[in-house]
Enzyme design. Structure first.
Site, PDB file in Angstrom:
ATOM      1  N   GLU A 273       0.859  -1.191   0.000  1.00  0.00           N
ATOM      2  CA  GLU A 273       0.000   0.000   0.000  1.00  0.00           C
ATOM      3  C   GLU A 273       0.897   1.242   0.000  1.00  0.00           C
ATOM      4  O   GLU A 273       1.892   1.283   0.697  1.00  0.00           O
ATOM      5  CB  GLU A 273      -0.844  -0.047   1.282  1.00  0.00           C
ATOM      6  CG  GLU A 273      -1.803   1.075   1.453  1.00  0.00           C
ATOM      7  CD  GLU A 273      -2.739   1.193   0.285  1.00  0.00           C
ATOM      8  OE1 GLU A 273      -3.450   0.224  -0.008  1.00  0.00           O
ATOM      9  OE2 GLU A 273      -2.752   2.269  -0.346  1.00  0.00           O
TER      10      GLU A 273
ATOM     11  N   CYS B  34       6.032   5.590   9.321  1.00  0.00           N
ATOM     12  CA  CYS B  34       6.548   4.820   8.181  1.00  0.00           C
ATOM     13  C   CYS B  34       7.995   5.139   7.816  1.00  0.00           C
ATOM     14  O   CYS B  34       8.861   4.281   7.931  1.00  0.00           O
ATOM     15  CB  CYS B  34       5.637   5.024   6.973  1.00  0.00           C
ATOM     16  SG  CYS B  34       3.936   4.564   7.331  1.00  0.00           S
TER      17      CYS B  34
ATOM     18  N   LYS C  18      10.864   4.395  10.521  1.00  0.00           N
ATOM     19  CA  LYS C  18      10.946   2.959  10.843  1.00  0.00           C
ATOM     20  C   LYS C  18      11.378   2.152   9.613  1.00  0.00           C
ATOM     21  O   LYS C  18      12.173   1.228   9.712  1.00  0.00           O
ATOM     22  CB  LYS C  18       9.586   2.507  11.383  1.00  0.00           C
ATOM     23  CG  LYS C  18       9.031   1.227  10.839  1.00  0.00           C
ATOM     24  CD  LYS C  18       7.695   0.883  11.432  1.00  0.00           C
ATOM     25  CE  LYS C  18       6.571   0.805  10.426  1.00  0.00           C
ATOM     26  NZ  LYS C  18       6.664  -0.213   9.417  1.00  0.00           N
TER      27      LYS C  18
HETATM   28  C1  UGA Z   1       4.645   7.714   3.687  1.00  0.00           C
HETATM   29  C2  UGA Z   1       4.742   7.633   2.150  1.00  0.00           C
HETATM   30  O1  UGA Z   1       4.735   8.953   1.602  1.00  0.00           O
HETATM   31  C3  UGA Z   1       3.561   6.839   1.583  1.00  0.00           C
HETATM   32  O2  UGA Z   1       3.701   6.692   0.189  1.00  0.00           O
HETATM   33  C4  UGA Z   1       3.559   5.445   2.245  1.00  0.00           C
HETATM   34  O3  UGA Z   1       2.485   4.658   1.785  1.00  0.00           O
HETATM   35  C5  UGA Z   1       3.448   5.612   3.754  1.00  0.00           C
HETATM   36  O4  UGA Z   1       4.565   6.404   4.228  1.00  0.00           O
HETATM   37  C6  UGA Z   1       3.462   4.242   4.369  1.00  0.00           C
HETATM   38  O5  UGA Z   1       4.487   3.541   4.266  1.00  0.00           O
HETATM   39  O6  UGA Z   1       2.429   3.797   4.847  1.00  0.00           O
HETATM   40  P1  UGA Z   1       3.206   9.232   5.366  1.00  0.00           P
HETATM   41  O7  UGA Z   1       3.919   8.525   6.480  1.00  0.00           O
HETATM   42  O8  UGA Z   1       1.737   9.451   5.439  1.00  0.00           O
HETATM   43  O9  UGA Z   1       3.464   8.449   3.987  1.00  0.00           O
HETATM   44  O10 UGA Z   1       3.878  10.652   5.273  1.00  0.00           O
HETATM   45  P2  UGA Z   1       4.607  11.532   4.156  1.00  0.00           P
HETATM   46  O11 UGA Z   1       3.641  12.344   3.425  1.00  0.00           O
HETATM   47  O12 UGA Z   1       5.528  10.664   3.380  1.00  0.00           O
HETATM   48  O13 UGA Z   1       5.467  12.507   5.098  1.00  0.00           O
HETATM   49  C7  UGA Z   1       6.453  11.966   5.966  1.00  0.00           C
HETATM   50  C8  UGA Z   1       7.184  13.061   6.677  1.00  0.00           C
HETATM   51  O14 UGA Z   1       8.029  13.754   5.784  1.00  0.00           O
HETATM   52  C9  UGA Z   1       6.316  14.125   7.342  1.00  0.00           C
HETATM   53  O15 UGA Z   1       6.814  14.369   8.648  1.00  0.00           O
HETATM   54  C10 UGA Z   1       6.481  15.345   6.454  1.00  0.00           C
HETATM   55  O16 UGA Z   1       6.352  16.544   7.168  1.00  0.00           O
HETATM   56  C11 UGA Z   1       7.906  15.147   5.964  1.00  0.00           C
HETATM   57  N1  UGA Z   1       8.191  15.813   4.658  1.00  0.00           N
HETATM   58  C12 UGA Z   1       7.512  15.452   3.555  1.00  0.00           C
HETATM   59  C13 UGA Z   1       9.179  16.780   4.607  1.00  0.00           C
HETATM   60  O17 UGA Z   1       9.834  17.116   5.616  1.00  0.00           O
HETATM   61  N2  UGA Z   1       9.445  17.369   3.395  1.00  0.00           N
HETATM   62  C14 UGA Z   1       8.790  17.032   2.277  1.00  0.00           C
HETATM   63  O18 UGA Z   1       9.090  17.606   1.209  1.00  0.00           O
HETATM   64  C15 UGA Z   1       7.788  16.058   2.359  1.00  0.00           C
END
Ligand code: UGA
Length: 440
Positions: free
Chosen positions: A149, A266, A269
């Site tokens: 997913e 995600c 980890k």
């Molecule tokens: C992430 C992946 O983006 C999804 O594709 C994946 O399905 C999911 O993990 C999972 O393995 O279940 P998510 O954990 O919801 O999704 O969060 P992200 O949108 O990836 O953001 C992660 C972190 O990165 C956040 O703390 C966000 O603030 C940070 N981030 C994101 C940045 O610091 N800079 C960016 O440009 C983008």
């Protein structure tokens, strides 16, 4: 189709609702009674835009039910495994819940009377897991597919129903693979018919697609945060830099937002679990760079702390600091590996009087009496008399906030924009000393 979803946490609950939206009859199963009770009553156990509406709609139609009783899975055609794989000792993924789910399912598998029965793994697992589990699933009379997913929190429903791509990791035996693929194609027919690419591969590749995608995203964020450090030292502007390099289609502009780093359940980890698995496979060196990615992510927070100290004249001790945002990202109440909370704890450790707030997560935090910081459910309360405001999560409520309103509330006008999401000019015009990540 009658389907079941084992594990009704974030991934499973959203998946169950999304499958019901496609018209299937779905039973969600979880050992957590409170969660099952909440979901059965149409209450979302987490904050996710659009989720509650779908949950209630599908409960009303009767196409979606939740239970703690595993016997409810008997006779269904597809069983999704959507349980957690938390970080275990040494960073490796803990597969206790995946293995426990399969054991609990086994007595009720192989009872579907209309066609092939398939167990579909959705949880993020170390490469090699599906191949290891397949024989016991086969012994129960079912086929195993690994179908990772890719949903993002905050966009979970949309990502499940309109994914960029679908990945099927199929059994080695070509006949089994064809049969399993046919069941999934039928299950996902509306998504496939809408043009979503469906990629077919072996178990190992499917497992690796998921974890390497997250490793790549983490690397992209740490790359831009490394550039932010260089910009800080050289007097450059990382936001302008990211915009310019992102226009190269080979690089792409997404996931190049510098800030206090990535958190959540995600990315942090998964990069550790990936390294641990590569070590086991004897190719640990190939992923050494992920240790650096992790370290840059930690450093991003430490640099924000340095900025806080220097803004407050060398020490944060006894200063009142308002940390805006404890969820790891906006539109979520998930505080796992939250950069904002990590910073709040470090500031408190250095003697600051920290007040944290968050539109979705603060109402959860207020129930915890044992925190090193205060929790304000209300933004105004958090800002009142603050010596420093630190934006940790770029919620709309915070980025759209009028700096002159904030100026009247705070004690001293200092702001650190930990997400490069505020308008520096507007804040400076309101009398604030403004610092961001990788820019002046
Ligand atoms: C992430 C992946 O983006 C999804 O594709 C994946 O399905 C999911 O993990 C999972 O393995 O279940 P998510 O954990 O919801 O999704 O969060 P992200 O949108 O990836 O953001 C992660 C972190 O990165 C956040 O703390 C966000 O603030 C940070 N981030 C994101 C940045 O610091 N800079 C960016 O440009 C983008």
């Amino acid at each position: 189709m009658n389907i079941t979803v084992i594990g009704c946490g974030y991934l499973g609950a959203v998946h169950a609702c999304a499958m019901a939206e496609l018209g299937h009859h779905v039973v969600g199963v979880d050992v957590d009674r409170d969660k099952i009770e909440a979901l059965s009553e149409g209450r979302a156990p987490f904050h996710e835009p659009g989720f509650t509406e779908i949950l209630r709609r599908r409960l009303e139609t009767g196409g979606l039910t939740f239970t703690t009783d595993f016997s409810a899975i008997a006779g269904a055609r597809v069983h999704f495994i959507a349980v957690g794989t938390p970080q275990g000792p040494g960073g490796a993924a803990d597969l206790t819940y995946v293995e426990g789910a399969i054991e609990a399912m086994k007595p009720y598998l192989g009872k579907c009377l209309n066609g092939d029965e398939v167990v579909v793994g959705k949880s993020t697992v170390p490469v090699g897991t599906a191949a290891r589990l397949a024989p016991s699933v086969a012994a129960a009379g079912t086929l195993l597919v690994w179908n990772p997913e890719f949903l993002r929190e905050g966009f979970a429903v949309e990502d499940t129903l309109q994914p960029d791509r679908m990945v099927y990791g199929l059994p080695v035996d070509s006949d089994d693979a064809e049969r399993a693929k046919a069941v999934l194609d039928e299950l996902y027919a509306p998504i496939i018919e809408s043009g979503t690419p469906r990629l077919v591969m072996d178990y190992a590749t499917a497992e690796l697609v998921k974890i390497s995608a997250n490793a790549f995203l983490a690397t992209k964020i740490s790359f831009i945060n490394a550039m932010a450090s260089v910009c800080d030292a050289a007097g450059g502007d990382v936001t302008a830099l990211a915009r310019a390099i992102g226009m190269d289609a080979r690089i792409g502009s997404r996931f190049l937002r510098a800030g206090i780093g990535f958190g959540g359940g995600c990315l942090p980890k998964d990069i550790r679990a990936f390294r641990a698995r590569a070590d086991e496979l004897g190719v640990g060196e190939a992923l050494n760079f992920l240790a650096e990615v992790d370290q840059i992510n930690e450093n991003a927070r430490h640099q924000a702390l340095d900025k806080a100290r220097s803004m407050l004249g060398g020490s944060v001790s006894r200063a009142r600091v308002a940390v805006l945002g404890t969820a790891f990202k906006p539109d979520s109440d998930d505080m796992r590996c939250s950069p904002g909370l990590a910073l709040a704890a470090e500031l408190a450790d250095e003697g600051a009087h920290v007040v944290v707030t968050d539109p979705a997560a603060a109402p959860i935090l207020v129930h915890d009496d044992d925190l090193p910081y205060d929790v304000a459910v209300d933004l105004e309360e958090a800002l009142t008399a603050a010596d420093l405001v630190l934006l940790a999560t770029e919620w709309d409520q915070y980025t759209r906030c009028d700096p002159s309103w904030v100026a009247d509330l705070v004690g001293r006008r200092n702001v650190i924009d930990g997400r490069n999401a505020l308008d520096p000019e507007a804040w400076r015009n309101a009398g604030f000393a403004y610092a961001a990540v990788g820019s002046r």
